[in-house]
Design a protein around this motif. Structure first.
Motif, PDB file in Angstrom:
ATOM      1  N   VAL A 228      39.958 107.481 113.383  1.00 33.79           N
ATOM      2  CA  VAL A 228      40.406 108.296 112.251  1.00 33.79           C
ATOM      3  C   VAL A 228      41.674 107.718 111.614  1.00 33.79           C
ATOM      4  CG1 VAL A 228      41.823 109.887 113.598  1.00 33.79           C
ATOM      5  CG2 VAL A 228      40.683 110.697 111.533  1.00 33.79           C
ATOM      6  N   ALA A 229      42.452 107.023 112.424  1.00 35.93           N
ATOM      7  CA  ALA A 229      43.686 106.461 111.881  1.00 35.93           C
ATOM      8  C   ALA A 229      43.426 105.409 110.818  1.00 35.93           C
ATOM      9  CB  ALA A 229      44.516 105.859 113.012  1.00 35.93           C
ATOM     10  N   LYS A 230      42.216 104.870 110.782  1.00 38.10           N
ATOM     11  CA  LYS A 230      41.911 103.825 109.805  1.00 38.10           C
ATOM     12  C   LYS A 230      41.574 104.399 108.439  1.00 38.10           C
ATOM     13  CE  LYS A 230      40.111 100.879 113.433  1.00 38.10           C
ATOM     14  NZ  LYS A 230      38.928 100.359 114.090  1.00 38.10           N
ATOM     15  N   VAL A 231      41.408 105.694 108.375  1.00 37.33           N
ATOM     16  CA  VAL A 231      41.000 106.319 107.120  1.00 37.33           C
ATOM     17  C   VAL A 231      41.992 106.003 106.010  1.00 37.33           C
ATOM     18  CG1 VAL A 231      40.789 108.538 105.947  1.00 37.33           C
ATOM     19  CG2 VAL A 231      39.642 108.168 108.123  1.00 37.33           C
ATOM     20  N   VAL A 232      43.252 106.199 106.328  1.00 38.16           N
ATOM     21  CA  VAL A 232      44.287 106.008 105.306  1.00 38.16           C
ATOM     22  C   VAL A 232      44.246 104.592 104.776  1.00 38.16           C
ATOM     23  CG1 VAL A 232      46.763 106.008 104.905  1.00 38.16           C
ATOM     24  CG2 VAL A 232      45.737 107.823 106.260  1.00 38.16           C
ATOM     25  N   GLU A 233      44.109 103.650 105.685  1.00 40.19           N
ATOM     26  CA  GLU A 233      44.083 102.246 105.271  1.00 40.19           C
ATOM     27  C   GLU A 233      42.857 101.963 104.416  1.00 40.19           C
ATOM     28  OE1 GLU A 233      44.154  99.632 108.623  1.00 40.19           O
ATOM     29  OE2 GLU A 233      43.457  97.934 107.430  1.00 40.19           O
ATOM     30  N   ASN A 234      41.693 102.443 104.848  1.00 40.76           N
ATOM     31  CA  ASN A 234      40.455 102.138 104.133  1.00 40.76           C
ATOM     32  C   ASN A 234      40.407 102.813 102.762  1.00 40.76           C
ATOM     33  OD1 ASN A 234      39.585 100.609 106.305  1.00 40.76           O
ATOM     34  ND2 ASN A 234      38.481 102.312 107.250  1.00 40.76           N
TER      35      ASN A 234
ATOM     36  N   LEU B 187      37.343 116.069 107.215  1.00 42.18           N
ATOM     37  CA  LEU B 187      36.667 117.264 107.705  1.00 42.18           C
ATOM     38  C   LEU B 187      36.576 117.204 109.229  1.00 42.18           C
ATOM     39  CD1 LEU B 187      33.841 117.196 105.010  1.00 42.18           C
ATOM     40  CD2 LEU B 187      35.870 118.645 105.017  1.00 42.18           C
ATOM     41  N   LEU B 188      37.314 118.061 109.878  1.00 41.67           N
ATOM     42  CA  LEU B 188      37.386 118.069 111.336  1.00 41.67           C
ATOM     43  C   LEU B 188      36.726 119.324 111.873  1.00 41.67           C
ATOM     44  CD1 LEU B 188      41.079 117.300 110.846  1.00 41.67           C
ATOM     45  CD2 LEU B 188      39.738 115.747 112.234  1.00 41.67           C
ATOM     46  N   GLU B 189      36.169 119.203 113.063  1.00 46.97           N
ATOM     47  CA  GLU B 189      35.565 120.368 113.709  1.00 46.97           C
ATOM     48  C   GLU B 189      36.611 121.051 114.592  1.00 46.97           C
ATOM     49  OE1 GLU B 189      32.588 121.597 113.203  1.00 46.97           O
ATOM     50  OE2 GLU B 189      31.684 119.970 112.041  1.00 46.97           O
ATOM     51  N   ALA B 190      36.532 122.368 114.611  1.00 47.17           N
ATOM     52  CA  ALA B 190      37.562 123.138 115.307  1.00 47.17           C
ATOM     53  C   ALA B 190      37.660 122.804 116.784  1.00 47.17           C
ATOM     54  CB  ALA B 190      37.293 124.630 115.132  1.00 47.17           C
ATOM     55  N   ASP B 191      36.551 122.419 117.429  1.00 42.07           N
ATOM     56  CA  ASP B 191      36.610 122.160 118.865  1.00 42.07           C
ATOM     57  C   ASP B 191      37.009 120.722 119.180  1.00 42.07           C
ATOM     58  OD1 ASP B 191      33.016 121.642 119.539  1.00 42.07           O
ATOM     59  OD2 ASP B 191      34.364 120.877 117.985  1.00 42.07           O
TER      60      ASP B 191
ATOM     61  N   ILE C 114      41.843 116.125 115.936  1.00 41.02           N
ATOM     62  CA  ILE C 114      42.765 116.905 115.094  1.00 41.02           C
ATOM     63  C   ILE C 114      44.201 116.489 115.374  1.00 41.02           C
ATOM     64  CG2 ILE C 114      43.689 119.214 114.673  1.00 41.02           C
ATOM     65  CD1 ILE C 114      40.864 120.290 115.139  1.00 41.02           C
ATOM     66  N   ALA C 115      44.504 116.333 116.648  1.00 42.16           N
ATOM     67  CA  ALA C 115      45.874 115.941 117.016  1.00 42.16           C
ATOM     68  C   ALA C 115      46.220 114.575 116.455  1.00 42.16           C
ATOM     69  CB  ALA C 115      46.016 115.944 118.533  1.00 42.16           C
ATOM     70  N   VAL C 116      45.305 113.648 116.571  1.00 41.11           N
ATOM     71  CA  VAL C 116      45.560 112.297 116.053  1.00 41.11           C
ATOM     72  C   VAL C 116      45.713 112.340 114.536  1.00 41.11           C
ATOM     73  CG1 VAL C 116      44.537 110.006 115.735  1.00 41.11           C
ATOM     74  CG2 VAL C 116      44.406 111.134 117.956  1.00 41.11           C
ATOM     75  N   ALA C 117      44.853 113.124 113.883  1.00 39.78           N
ATOM     76  CA  ALA C 117      44.907 113.205 112.417  1.00 39.78           C
ATOM     77  C   ALA C 117      46.245 113.774 111.971  1.00 39.78           C
ATOM     78  CB  ALA C 117      43.753 114.056 111.902  1.00 39.78           C
ATOM     79  N   ARG C 118      46.697 114.792 112.673  1.00 38.88           N
ATOM     80  CA  ARG C 118      47.986 115.393 112.288  1.00 38.88           C
ATOM     81  C   ARG C 118      49.127 114.408 112.545  1.00 38.88           C
ATOM     82  NH1 ARG C 118      46.490 121.360 114.451  1.00 38.88           N
ATOM     83  NH2 ARG C 118      45.660 122.119 112.486  1.00 38.88           N
ATOM     84  N   ALA C 119      49.013 113.704 113.648  1.00 38.43           N
ATOM     85  CA  ALA C 119      50.111 112.791 114.007  1.00 38.43           C
ATOM     86  C   ALA C 119      50.236 111.638 113.023  1.00 38.43           C
ATOM     87  CB  ALA C 119      49.876 112.251 115.414  1.00 38.43           C
ATOM     88  N   MET C 120      49.148 111.278 112.361  1.00 35.44           N
ATOM     89  CA  MET C 120      49.245 110.134 111.459  1.00 35.44           C
ATOM     90  C   MET C 120      49.879 110.496 110.118  1.00 35.44           C
ATOM     91  SD  MET C 120      45.251 109.498 110.471  1.00 35.44           S
ATOM     92  CE  MET C 120      44.424 110.462 109.202  1.00 35.44           C
TER      93      MET C 120
ATOM     94  N   VAL D 247      41.021 119.335 106.742  1.00 41.26           N
ATOM     95  CA  VAL D 247      40.268 120.586 106.685  1.00 41.26           C
ATOM     96  C   VAL D 247      39.578 120.782 108.029  1.00 41.26           C
ATOM     97  CG1 VAL D 247      38.404 121.834 105.541  1.00 41.26           C
ATOM     98  CG2 VAL D 247      39.901 120.308 104.214  1.00 41.26           C
ATOM     99  N   VAL D 248      39.974 121.822 108.730  1.00 40.12           N
ATOM    100  CA  VAL D 248      39.355 122.112 110.021  1.00 40.12           C
ATOM    101  C   VAL D 248      38.219 123.094 109.773  1.00 40.12           C
ATOM    102  CG1 VAL D 248      39.681 123.005 112.338  1.00 40.12           C
ATOM    103  CG2 VAL D 248      41.518 121.729 111.216  1.00 40.12           C
TER     104      VAL D 248
END
Lengths: 640, 587
Positions: free
Chosen positions: A271-277, A293-297, A302-308, A317-318
């Motif tokens: 997921v961290a590559k999203v921003v770059e791509n 688009l993240l799933e609640a479970d 989610i944690a990685v996405a928030r941290a980036m 969007v969860v």
């Protein structure tokens, strides 16, 4: 209220931005349009909260935190979520006779009138909130509606278009009846029964091969036809005194907002590559509406996405828990919150060509122009599909075969089908929709595991057109055999489901899509999984005959033996040649040479096909997620 | 099957691609030649080994030149087996009973299948050029594979050049690659397999089992269907794969997966061969136990007390060694011996060393076959002496080449003061000297050529008969037991194989034997039954039958005779002009 430029001066005099930052934002605003404040945030000059604090001061309205103090539930329902998202405000609270509105836009007279129109007469008071807080509050308040939109609306409003109900009775029983008849036939007359089975397998196999090959053969004609059209257009434009070549490249300021939906699940490693791509896209960032688009479970992702700490134009969007938990459901959820005129789906590891969005916009503009000028009698364009290729094509044998398959599909078959006017099944990503058309189609079917193929066909059924654009997206090919089989099981199952959905009323379907639509449905959507199911029989028979044995002691007619062998060998040869050409063109000969292993590769397809058939009966909505990031950072140079 | 992936491998001295061994390109290249030389000795980049195309093209040119020479002299058809292979391939399609069953069980099928499209042209079949084309391509493949293997082992340009020279400057090998013998396909398959194993084992990235199956397994599978030496190579290759995987620290499961990946295609090839034998002959092991098997073949020698190597490893080694000496040459063999010592001392049993040892699998198999009595070889040190089956040691030449190349590589690495070109020139001079010595008396000093010469002498009368028949054949069919002793001369006769009634035509042959007058205008047979044969299957069945048929003498006239062979023509067919006038030969 003060003029927009003053917000810049206000921030400058407050010391929150520098002169250079202001100049840069003003320059971007001149070229891209949009609000100065938004440009300042995108440029990193200030944070979102700082901007809206300044706006609050400018508008004379205190700022409110809608997350800490969410809107009144009953009050917020007065305004539908699309309106609220579009207008940029929500009714927040009532204080006696006073209605307090939380807004992200300047509380002008027009806004006040709009509020009164939708919420009824009241004394109005405004609070300022950030754009993020607003959409999250709207999402929270209208969650049940959004969930209905994403997972139930299509099945409720158009049950015949949804895969929820699965197979109809006659669809469930007809294969059983056919199998029983065959078995009875074999028992009564083994020779005749086996001849019929073999003939049927050959017909199915031939149909699939012929369709694929003929579609590919049309590509040169398509190119020649397009070239002739272009030359004719140049001549006509010159005759009219116009610039010879039509180039509709909109100025950045005129470009529409573009929504990019990126569904991710258990993909913390990519997921961290999203921003770059996505960040490398040549499209004004102020016009991008990217939704992860993240799933609640999926807490890890989610944690990685928030941290980036994604940039301003990327929203996390969860998607709330629900059934079925599928990619199309998540995309529907995101689509409901979309701000764009166009929308596209990308996977997290996708690397689209830099100008792909612009090419898509140009394709839609072209269609609009032709229809407005009466130059086209085609159905209105609803979707354009970019080609997919693999940036890890030569990682191992499996990725090579996958790359060959995709090259044949996107460089040969799809353009050929487009040239023939056949409905196009979409790929899983890089399909660009006109949002209004997508919504009128009912968006994606969350119960169909190949929602992309289904969407392409449904577009045709509903009178829209799907086309291809000459832009590509790099993807990661699945490199593990077990994971590949699971992925392919889902695709084949999806084709079976799509076939079933669209043939619930075969005559109606035929009337809606015409002869070409029927050809596409039968030749591709239906024949492909059937061919893979029949393949082991055809292969086994050919292998046994090649050895020279009398198969099962049956003395088969010479024409059966000859036809079967010829069909199998010739069919495979045709596929190998056309796939090799497409892959060599797309990548290089080192990849294309592996096309010779197509017959072996199809055995894997057969495994997946039988697995798909089993799942179709036992668990038709099961989504087996394809893992990504398996090849880490490996990148071949074959696609360059 | 699952394809497991693991983290990229770290570099190590056993993996020259990663460690960057091999000639470093000189900064500021000095022209095309210099750049080409740097590319020739450069380290592999992924799948790419620079110089491969050049080696392939040059090898094919060399093969073409050799082919032109042997075709012009006719020596490409000196071996009886060479003519037999061409014929077997031709009759798969061109026969009164075409079909896969024509592959028979004497030899493994792949060389025949590869020749199949080429021998459809009568000129290519008759002259043997079909085999030259295949052999030249095989030479190109073999040399390229050897080059790539040396590159993967980390050898520099000079070592690679020397290794190629050992292979390509061997007259016996070059000669064999112009014939329809099975050595060209076998050696190409062995070397391609080694190249695939080297590419997999020494890659800087951990490659999958699938890549092993494609790049090593497929050539091994090709070898499986060519000669039985390759069956041994699959076994030794599997052990090599397992050792490499285990040494990397991977799991046993991974080792099993890789071994199975490598062995999958060879195993499928074996299964196909067994199925073929079962389908056509009712016995999956027909190739091992049937009338045309190696066992049946050596039985006669055993009965005559000529299989002296059986149970005698010392004699087997001596005979093998002599054959190798006269085939590979004293100079390359000596250098290879030193190379073996040096590499053993410096490399021990590293992966690189093991790969080179793999190239000796065919030699080990041959020794085993000689000792177990499965194979017979006759040369100057055997009992009795002669020249027979020595060409089998040609499969050891790649091993010799690798060892010599390794020696050059290690010497240069050991003594950096030694300049490159003197090393190469010294070895080149030795090789030239070797070839000059051979050229002095090739028939005596090269056992492969000696055997070819023997064949030419032994087949001389038969070929003369065949040439006559080629000139005078006017259709109507030929009844001939082509499988009989020294009658495998269909290429020299040079008529379509579909004209023959022979053993390969099955029931039609029996019918023609019973009533030749009804079927064939021409009959070719031994006028006196064969007594000096290698197997009972070499008996002339036409002679057997016609000797019992009193009607034959009234229906057919002898129109050509030489040695114990006779060509008969049906009397009822008009001769225009009569053969006595045309040929001047005696009846």
């Amino acid at each position: 209220m003060r003029a927009p430029l003053e917000i810049g001066q206000s921030l400058l005099s407050s010391g929150l931005i520098t002169e250079d930052q202001l100049e840069a934002a003003l320059l971007r605003q001149r070229t891209e349009g949009g609000h100065l404040g938004h440009q300042l945030v995108l440029g990193g000059a200030i944070g979102r909260r700082e901007l809206f604090d300044a706006l609050a001061e400018q508008w004379g309205a205190p700022r409110v935190d809608l997350i800490a103090e969410p809107p009144d539930h009953d009050l917020v329902q007065a305004v539908s979520y699309p309106v609220a998202l579009r207008e940029g405000w929500v009714p927040w609270k009532r204080d006696g006779d006073q209605l307090i509105v939380a807004t992200t836009v300047a509380p002008t007279r027009a806004v006040e009138e709009r509020v009164l129109e939708l919420c009824g007469p009241a004394e109005l008071s405004f609070r300022v909130t950030t754009s993020w807080d607003l959409w999250r509050a709207i999402e929270a308040a209208h969650r049940s509606t959004l969930l209905f939109e994403s997972q139930d609306r299509l099945a409720t409003e158009r049950p015949l278009s949804s895969a929820l109900e699965g197979l109809t009775r006659w669809q469930r029983w007809s294969p059983v009846v056919v199998v029983l008849l065959v078995l009875v036939g074999i028992v009564l007359s083994p020779r005749t029964g086996f001849v019929l089975v073999l003939a049927g397998a050959n017909v199915v196999f031939s149909a699939a091969i012929l369709f694929k090959t003929l579609a590919a053969v049309l590509v040169p004609w398509r190119r020649a036809h397009q070239s002739r059209l272009r030359h004719a257009e140049v001549r006509e434009r010159q005759r009219r005194g116009l610039p010879p070549i039509w180039r509709q490249r909109r100025a950045d300021a005129d470009l529409p907002t573009y929504t990019i939906l990126i569904p991710v699940y258990n993909e913390a490693n990519v997921v961290a590559k999203v921003v770059e791509n996505i960040g490398s896209l040549d499209y004004p960032k102020s016009k991008l509406d990217v939704m992860l688009l993240l799933e609640a479970d999926d807490e890890e992702t989610i944690a990685v996405a928030r941290a980036m700490k994604p940039p301003e134009y990327v929203r996390l969007v969860v998607v709330p828990p629900g059934k079925p938990q599928t990619k199309p459901r998540a995309c529907n959820y995101g689509l409901a919150l979309a701000r764009g005129e166009f929308a596209v789906i990308f996977d997290a590891e996708d690397r689209p060509d830099r100008d792909q969005l612009r090419q898509a916009v140009a394709a839609f503009d072209r269609d609009d122009l032709e229809r407005a000028e009466g130059l086209s009698t085609k159905n209105p364009l609803a979707v354009v599909q970019a080609s997919l290729y693999y940036y890890n094509a030569d990682y191992n044998v499996l990725t090579r075969m996958f790359a060959i398959e995709y090259a044949h599909w996107f460089e040969a078959m799809l353009p050929g089908m487009d040239a023939a006017g056949l409905p196009l099944p979409l790929g899983g990503t890089s399909n660009h929709f006109r949002v209004s058309a997508l919504q009128s189609m009912g968006a994606w079917d969350p119960y169909n595991v190949t929602e992309d193929a289904d969407a392409g066909l449904r577009a045709s059924v509903q009178g829209f057109r799907v086309a291809v654009i000459e832009s590509g997206t790099g993807e990661e090919a699945c490199s593990q055999t077990a994971a590949w089989i699971r992925q392919r099981t889902r695709w084949i199952k999806g084709y079976l489901v799509t076939s079933a959905v669209n043939t619930r009323h075969p005559l109606r379907f035929a009337r809606q899509v015409g002869v070409r639509g029927v050809v596409g449905m039968v030749g591709l959507i239906m024949a492909t999984p059937l061919a893979f199911l029949a393949y082991p029989l055809a292969l086994g028979f050919t292998a046994a005959t090649y050895i020279g044995v009398q198969f099962i002691g049956l003395d088969l007619p010479a024409w059966v033996v000859g036809t079967s062998i010829t069909t199998f060998l010739f069919g495979n040869a045709m596929m190998i040649v056309s796939a090799a050409i497409a892959a060599t063109w797309r990548y290089n000969w080192r990849i294309g040479a592996f096309a010779i292993f197509t017959p072996v590769y199809w055995l894997l397809h057969s495994v997946a096909a039988w697995r798909a058939l089993y799942q179709l009966v036992r668990d038709p909505h099961r989504w087996e997620k394809t893992p990504h990031g398996l090849t880490e950072d490996y990148e071949s140079d074959a696609h360059v | 099957m699952a394809v497991d992936l693991a983290a990229p491998r770290t570099s190590g001295s056993d993996h020259p691609e990663v460690s960057g061994r091999g000639d470093r390109p000189r900064p500021g290249g000095a022209g095309r030649v210099s750049r080409a030389w740097m590319a020739f000795g450069g380290a592999p980049r992924g799948r790419r080994v620079s110089g491969s195309l050049t080696v392939f093209v040059v090898s094919c040119v060399i093969g073409t030149v050799a082919s032109i020479y042997t075709v012009r002299t006719g020596s490409n058809l000196d071996y009886g087996d060479a003519m037999a292979h061409l014929t077997i391939s031709g009759r798969i399609l061109d026969s009164k009973a075409p079909g896969l069953q024509q592959l028979g069980t004497v030899w493994l099928p792949l060389p025949h299948l590869l020749l199949l499209p080429l021998v459809q042209n009568l000129f290519l079949f008759r002259t043997g050029v079909a085999a030259c084309i295949l052999g030249t391509l095989c030479l190109g493949i073999a040399a390229t594979a050897l080059f790539r293997t040396m590159a993967r082992l980390g050898f520099g340009g000079p070592a690679r050049l020397v290794g190629l020279a050992v292979l390509l400057a061997n007259p016996s090998l070059l000669y064999a690659f112009t014939t329809a013998l099975t050595e060209p396909v076998l050696i190409a398959a062995i070397l391609a397999c080694l190249a695939g194993l080297a590419g997999w084992a020494f890659s800087s990235r951990r490659l999958s089992g699938g890549e092993l199956a494609v790049f090593a397994g497929i050539p091994a599978g090709a070898g499986i269907l060519t000669r039985y030496e390759a069956w041994a190579l699959v076994l030794s290759g599997s052990i090599f794969v397992a050792i490499v995987v285990v040494r990397r620290g991977e799991t046993l499961r991974r080792a099993v997966v890789c071994v199975l990946s490598f062995a999958a295609v060879p195993f499928a090839s074996i299964c196909w061969w067994l199925a073929y034998n079962a389908a056509w002959y009712g016995n999956p092991l027909e190739f091992l136990t049937g009338n045309y098997s190696a066992a049946a073949f050596t039985e006669v020698f055993t009965q005559q007390g000529q299989l002296t190597t059986k149970g005698n490893p010392g004699l087997s080694f001596e005979i093998f060694g002599w054959a190798l000496l006269e085939t590979a040459g004293l100079v390359p063999l000596a250098l290879a011996g030193v190379g073996l010592i040096v590499t053993t001392a410096r490399w021990g049993l590293s992966d690189r060393a093991l790969l080179i040892w793999l190239a000796g699998t065919s030699s080990a198999f041959l020794l085993f076959s000689l000792t177990s009595g499965q194979h017979i070889m006759v040369n100057d040190v055997s009992l009795p002496t002669g020249a027979y089956n020595n060409r089998y040691v040609l499969s050891a030449v790649p091993w010799v080449a690798l060892l010599v190349a390794a020696l050059v590589h290690e010497v240069r690495g050991f003594a950096r003061a030694i300049a490159m070109w003197p090393t190469v020139l010294a070895v080149a001079a030795l090789l030239v000297g070797q070839n000059l010595w051979w050229a002095g008396d090739p028939g005596e000093r090269m056992t492969v050529i000696e055997e070819a010469n023997s064949g030419r002498v032994a087949f001389a009368p038969v070929k003369e008969m065949a040439t006559w028949l080629h000139a005078n054949y006017d259709g109507g069919g030929i009844l001939m037991d082509e499988s009989a002793d020294k009658l495998a001369v269909a290429p020299v006769i040079g008529v379509p194989i579909g004209e023959y009634y022979n053993r390969a035509t099955g029931d039609l042959f029996d019918e023609a034997l019973a009533d030749p007058q009804e079927y064939a205008r021409w009959v070719v047979m031994h006028r006196v039954q064969v007594t000096n044969y290698a197997t009972r299957s070499a008996l002339d069945m036409v002679t057997e039958e016609m000797a019992e048929d009193p009607q034959f003498a009234t229906d057919y006239r002898l129109v050509y005779a030489i040695s114990d062979l006779g060509v008969y023509r049906r009397i009822s067919d008009p001769e225009d002009p009569p053969f006595a006038e045309k040929s001047g030969s005696t009846s």
